[in-house]
Scaffold this active site. Structure first.
Site, PDB file in Angstrom:
ATOM      1  N   ARG A  59      -0.533   2.713  15.737  1.00  0.00           N
ATOM      2  CA  ARG A  59      -0.944   2.260  14.402  1.00  0.00           C
ATOM      3  C   ARG A  59      -0.933   0.736  14.307  1.00  0.00           C
ATOM      4  O   ARG A  59      -1.770   0.126  13.655  1.00  0.00           O
ATOM      5  CB  ARG A  59      -0.025   2.892  13.349  1.00  0.00           C
ATOM      6  CG  ARG A  59      -0.254   4.403  13.218  1.00  0.00           C
ATOM      7  CD  ARG A  59       0.823   5.070  12.405  1.00  0.00           C
ATOM      8  NE  ARG A  59       0.774   4.688  10.998  1.00  0.00           N
ATOM      9  CZ  ARG A  59       1.790   4.927  10.162  1.00  0.00           C
ATOM     10  NH1 ARG A  59       2.903   5.478  10.597  1.00  0.00           N
ATOM     11  NH2 ARG A  59       1.699   4.585   8.887  1.00  0.00           N
ATOM     12  N   HIS A 109       8.067   0.169   1.957  1.00  0.00           N
ATOM     13  CA  HIS A 109       8.313   1.066   3.089  1.00  0.00           C
ATOM     14  C   HIS A 109       8.221   0.334   4.419  1.00  0.00           C
ATOM     15  O   HIS A 109       8.060   0.967   5.462  1.00  0.00           O
ATOM     16  CB  HIS A 109       7.321   2.238   3.057  1.00  0.00           C
ATOM     17  CG  HIS A 109       7.572   3.169   1.911  1.00  0.00           C
ATOM     18  ND1 HIS A 109       6.630   4.073   1.471  1.00  0.00           N
ATOM     19  CD2 HIS A 109       8.649   3.323   1.116  1.00  0.00           C
ATOM     20  CE1 HIS A 109       7.142   4.757   0.457  1.00  0.00           C
ATOM     21  NE2 HIS A 109       8.355   4.309   0.213  1.00  0.00           N
ATOM     22  N   GLU A 204      -8.967  11.308  -6.302  1.00  0.00           N
ATOM     23  CA  GLU A 204      -8.917  12.606  -7.012  1.00  0.00           C
ATOM     24  C   GLU A 204      -7.600  12.677  -7.766  1.00  0.00           C
ATOM     25  O   GLU A 204      -6.751  11.788  -7.620  1.00  0.00           O
ATOM     26  CB  GLU A 204      -8.971  13.737  -5.975  1.00  0.00           C
ATOM     27  CG  GLU A 204      -7.794  13.645  -5.003  1.00  0.00           C
ATOM     28  CD  GLU A 204      -7.996  14.418  -3.699  1.00  0.00           C
ATOM     29  OE1 GLU A 204      -9.074  14.991  -3.508  1.00  0.00           O
ATOM     30  OE2 GLU A 204      -7.057  14.403  -2.895  1.00  0.00           O
TER      31      GLU A 204
HETATM   32  C1  BV8 Z   1      14.853   7.998  -0.069  1.00  0.00           C
HETATM   33  C2  BV8 Z   1       6.669   4.745   6.115  1.00  0.00           C
HETATM   34  C3  BV8 Z   1      17.128   8.030  -0.593  1.00  0.00           C
HETATM   35  C4  BV8 Z   1       6.473   5.659   7.267  1.00  0.00           C
HETATM   36  C5  BV8 Z   1       6.949   6.317   4.334  1.00  0.00           C
HETATM   37  C6  BV8 Z   1      12.663  16.347  -2.581  1.00  0.00           C
HETATM   38  C7  BV8 Z   1      12.294  15.861  -3.828  1.00  0.00           C
HETATM   39  C8  BV8 Z   1      12.201  14.506  -4.057  1.00  0.00           C
HETATM   40  C9  BV8 Z   1      12.450  13.589  -3.030  1.00  0.00           C
HETATM   41  C10 BV8 Z   1      12.792  14.084  -1.799  1.00  0.00           C
HETATM   42  C11 BV8 Z   1      12.899  15.431  -1.557  1.00  0.00           C
HETATM   43  N1  BV8 Z   1      13.257  15.600  -0.256  1.00  0.00           N
HETATM   44  C12 BV8 Z   1      13.372  14.386   0.329  1.00  0.00           C
HETATM   45  C13 BV8 Z   1      13.107  13.465  -0.603  1.00  0.00           C
HETATM   46  C14 BV8 Z   1      13.136  12.037  -0.446  1.00  0.00           C
HETATM   47  C15 BV8 Z   1      11.904  11.581   0.306  1.00  0.00           C
HETATM   48  C16 BV8 Z   1      10.648  12.166  -0.271  1.00  0.00           C
HETATM   49  O1  BV8 Z   1      10.173  11.732  -1.308  1.00  0.00           O
HETATM   50  N2  BV8 Z   1      10.112  13.177   0.458  1.00  0.00           N
HETATM   51  C17 BV8 Z   1       8.885  13.803   0.023  1.00  0.00           C
HETATM   52  C18 BV8 Z   1       8.099  14.267   1.241  1.00  0.00           C
HETATM   53  C19 BV8 Z   1       9.248  14.983  -0.889  1.00  0.00           C
HETATM   54  N3  BV8 Z   1      11.868  10.152   0.135  1.00  0.00           N
HETATM   55  C20 BV8 Z   1      12.554   9.395   1.000  1.00  0.00           C
HETATM   56  O2  BV8 Z   1      13.142   9.821   1.970  1.00  0.00           O
HETATM   57  C21 BV8 Z   1      12.590   7.910   0.672  1.00  0.00           C
HETATM   58  N4  BV8 Z   1      13.941   7.474   0.723  1.00  0.00           N
HETATM   59  O3  BV8 Z   1      14.636   8.854  -0.881  1.00  0.00           O
HETATM   60  O4  BV8 Z   1      16.075   7.468   0.162  1.00  0.00           O
HETATM   61  C22 BV8 Z   1      18.324   7.238  -0.304  1.00  0.00           C
HETATM   62  C23 BV8 Z   1      19.195   6.999  -1.345  1.00  0.00           C
HETATM   63  C24 BV8 Z   1      20.315   6.282  -1.098  1.00  0.00           C
HETATM   64  C25 BV8 Z   1      20.567   5.788   0.181  1.00  0.00           C
HETATM   65  C26 BV8 Z   1      19.670   6.027   1.224  1.00  0.00           C
HETATM   66  C27 BV8 Z   1      18.544   6.763   0.988  1.00  0.00           C
HETATM   67  C28 BV8 Z   1      11.836   7.100   1.705  1.00  0.00           C
HETATM   68  C29 BV8 Z   1      10.378   7.454   1.656  1.00  0.00           C
HETATM   69  C30 BV8 Z   1       9.621   6.496   2.564  1.00  0.00           C
HETATM   70  C31 BV8 Z   1       9.124   7.227   3.787  1.00  0.00           C
HETATM   71  N5  BV8 Z   1       8.231   6.353   4.526  1.00  0.00           N
HETATM   72  N6  BV8 Z   1       6.166   5.430   4.954  1.00  0.00           N
HETATM   73  C32 BV8 Z   1       5.124   5.438   7.839  1.00  0.00           C
HETATM   74  O5  BV8 Z   1       4.217   4.961   7.124  1.00  0.00           O
HETATM   75  O6  BV8 Z   1       4.979   5.774   9.016  1.00  0.00           O
HETATM   76  S1  BV8 Z   1       6.235   7.381   3.241  1.00  0.00           S
HETATM   77  C33 BV8 Z   1       4.588   7.442   3.592  1.00  0.00           C
HETATM   78  O7  BV8 Z   1       4.089   8.607   3.035  1.00  0.00           O
HETATM   79  C34 BV8 Z   1       3.817   6.353   2.911  1.00  0.00           C
HETATM   80  O8  BV8 Z   1       4.487   5.122   2.926  1.00  0.00           O
HETATM   81  C35 BV8 Z   1       3.614   6.876   1.542  1.00  0.00           C
HETATM   82  O9  BV8 Z   1       4.677   6.561   0.685  1.00  0.00           O
HETATM   83  C36 BV8 Z   1       3.635   8.357   1.794  1.00  0.00           C
HETATM   84  C37 BV8 Z   1       2.241   8.845   1.726  1.00  0.00           C
HETATM   85  O10 BV8 Z   1       1.886   8.644   0.417  1.00  0.00           O
HETATM   86  P1  BV8 Z   1       0.500   7.984   0.017  1.00  0.00           P
HETATM   87  O11 BV8 Z   1       0.524   6.536   0.319  1.00  0.00           O
HETATM   88  O12 BV8 Z   1       0.293   8.408  -1.376  1.00  0.00           O
HETATM   89  O13 BV8 Z   1      -0.575   8.609   0.967  1.00  0.00           O
HETATM   90  P2  BV8 Z   1      -1.157  10.089   0.878  1.00  0.00           P
HETATM   91  O14 BV8 Z   1      -1.939  10.311   2.114  1.00  0.00           O
HETATM   92  O15 BV8 Z   1      -0.058  11.049   0.499  1.00  0.00           O
HETATM   93  O16 BV8 Z   1      -2.162  10.036  -0.375  1.00  0.00           O
HETATM   94  C38 BV8 Z   1      -3.307   9.229  -0.293  1.00  0.00           C
HETATM   95  C39 BV8 Z   1      -3.955   9.273  -1.663  1.00  0.00           C
HETATM   96  O17 BV8 Z   1      -5.097   8.402  -1.620  1.00  0.00           O
HETATM   97  C40 BV8 Z   1      -4.462  10.648  -2.034  1.00  0.00           C
HETATM   98  O18 BV8 Z   1      -4.074  10.930  -3.373  1.00  0.00           O
HETATM   99  C41 BV8 Z   1      -5.985  10.522  -1.926  1.00  0.00           C
HETATM  100  O19 BV8 Z   1      -6.642  11.274  -2.937  1.00  0.00           O
HETATM  101  C42 BV8 Z   1      -6.206   9.061  -2.190  1.00  0.00           C
HETATM  102  N7  BV8 Z   1      -7.399   8.509  -1.530  1.00  0.00           N
HETATM  103  C43 BV8 Z   1      -7.925   8.867  -0.325  1.00  0.00           C
HETATM  104  N8  BV8 Z   1      -9.033   8.110  -0.100  1.00  0.00           N
HETATM  105  C44 BV8 Z   1      -9.181   7.283  -1.166  1.00  0.00           C
HETATM  106  C45 BV8 Z   1      -8.139   7.529  -2.074  1.00  0.00           C
HETATM  107  N9  BV8 Z   1      -8.032   6.877  -3.244  1.00  0.00           N
HETATM  108  C46 BV8 Z   1      -8.959   5.941  -3.527  1.00  0.00           C
HETATM  109  N10 BV8 Z   1     -10.003   5.638  -2.699  1.00  0.00           N
HETATM  110  C47 BV8 Z   1     -10.135   6.283  -1.518  1.00  0.00           C
HETATM  111  N11 BV8 Z   1     -11.168   5.993  -0.707  1.00  0.00           N
END
Ligand code: BV8
Length: 233
Positions: A59, A109, A204
């Site tokens: 990447r 992130h 979307e």
């Molecule tokens: C933390 C780096 C706590 C890596 C990333 C259950 C419930 C709630 C939370 C959790 C749970 N279980 C676990 C958790 C916590 C977890 C979490 O949320 N998990 C999810 C899966 C449920 N979160 C964490 O672990 C976070 N840390 O909670 O720490 C803590 C507290 C105290 C002390 C210590 C710790 C850390 C999360 C960060 C992870 N790292 N990125 C890498 O990149 O390799 S996350 C990674 O995925 C991205 O950074 C991003 O955040 C995520 C993907 O999301 P999007 O960016 O939205 O991308 P996605 O593909 O999903 O969507 C794209 C969108 O674009 C779509 O909607 C699409 O329609 C749209 N799109 C597409 N094309 C277009 C467009 N829009 C406009 N124009 C276009 N052309």
């Protein structure tokens, strides 16, 4: 919507999609048969550092083959011309906001072009490949360096600064994110609690669309320049 004085913009992978960087959803969140949540974790890195380094090396190298798109450039123009306060926070680990003209971008992130040492915590700009035997440039520990990326289960960067900005803004705009990952996905709720207007610009409906006062759906390269023009006019 009255003229905003403090705008917070949160971006996700969707703003870089039209530059040719796969979103997590498009990639189906799976890479080489490993769900992102497995590869992008400290446990995954400890278990197979070679696989995880390869995931990020690919990447990182791909960044030199893509360009910022009209949406990144429009946000750079907004930052130059907007008279009020603007906070740009991204979940993305690419450098396209900076190459599109934005400065002081908060990478909650982490960033592909940064690395740190797990032995001495030294941080540096990293453009070439890393491997499990790469020595730290500071303490020389072989295998010390890791990608400066916030993995699942790790605390995102600058959370106190981000929460303060979201609580004090009067307009919160979410661009190109599915609202699947916390704590970023929770920002819109925090903004509403503090009476900000909330706007979603996304291809979307996202998981959080219902929480926004207004949601516009279409490609970022069309929606973002249009929105920036409306703010600056
Ligand atoms: C933390 C780096 C706590 C890596 C990333 C259950 C419930 C709630 C939370 C959790 C749970 N279980 C676990 C958790 C916590 C977890 C979490 O949320 N998990 C999810 C899966 C449920 N979160 C964490 O672990 C976070 N840390 O909670 O720490 C803590 C507290 C105290 C002390 C210590 C710790 C850390 C999360 C960060 C992870 N790292 N990125 C890498 O990149 O390799 S996350 C990674 O995925 C991205 O950074 C991003 O955040 C995520 C993907 O999301 P999007 O960016 O939205 O991308 P996605 O593909 O999903 O969507 C794209 C969108 O674009 C779509 O909607 C699409 O329609 C749209 N799109 C597409 N094309 C277009 C467009 N829009 C406009 N124009 C276009 N052309």
């Amino acid at each position: 919507m009255t003229d905003p004085s403090h705008i917070v913009i949160l971006t996700g992978a969707g703003i870089s999609a039209e530059s040719g960087i796969d979103t997590f959803r498009d990639a189906g969140g799976v890479w080489e048969n490993h769900p992102i949540e497995q590869v992008a974790t400290p446990e995954g890195f400890a278990k197979d550092p070679e696989l995880v380094h390869r995931f990020y090396n690919l990447r990182r190298a791909a960044l030199s083959t893509v360009e910022p798109n009209a949406a990144h450039i429009a946000l750079g123009r907004l930052q130059d011309a907007f008279q009020g306060q603007l906070t740009l926070v991204t979940q993305n680990v690419d450098d396209l906001h900076e190459r599109g003209g934005s400065t002081d971008v908060i990478h909650m992130h982490g960033e592909l072009l940064s690395a740190f040492c797990t032995a001495c915590d030294h941080r540096w700009e990293q453009r070439s490949d890393l491997s499990p035997t790469t020595p730290c440039p500071a303490c020389r520990t072989a295998g010390g360096p890791r990608p400066d990326i916030v993995w699942f289960g790790e605390m995102p960067y600058q959370m106190r600064r981000l929460e303060a900005a979201v609580q004090s803004c009067d307009l919160f705009v979410s661009i190109g994110t599915s609202g699947a990952v916390y704590p970023a996905a929770g920002f819109v709720h925090l903004a509403r609690t503090f009476d900000a207007q909330t706007l979603e610009l996304n291809l979307e409906a996202s998981q959080g669309s219902a929480a926004f006062d207004e949601a516009r759906h279409g490609p970022a390269t069309q929606l973002v320049p249009q929105w920036v023009n409306s703010i600056l006019s």
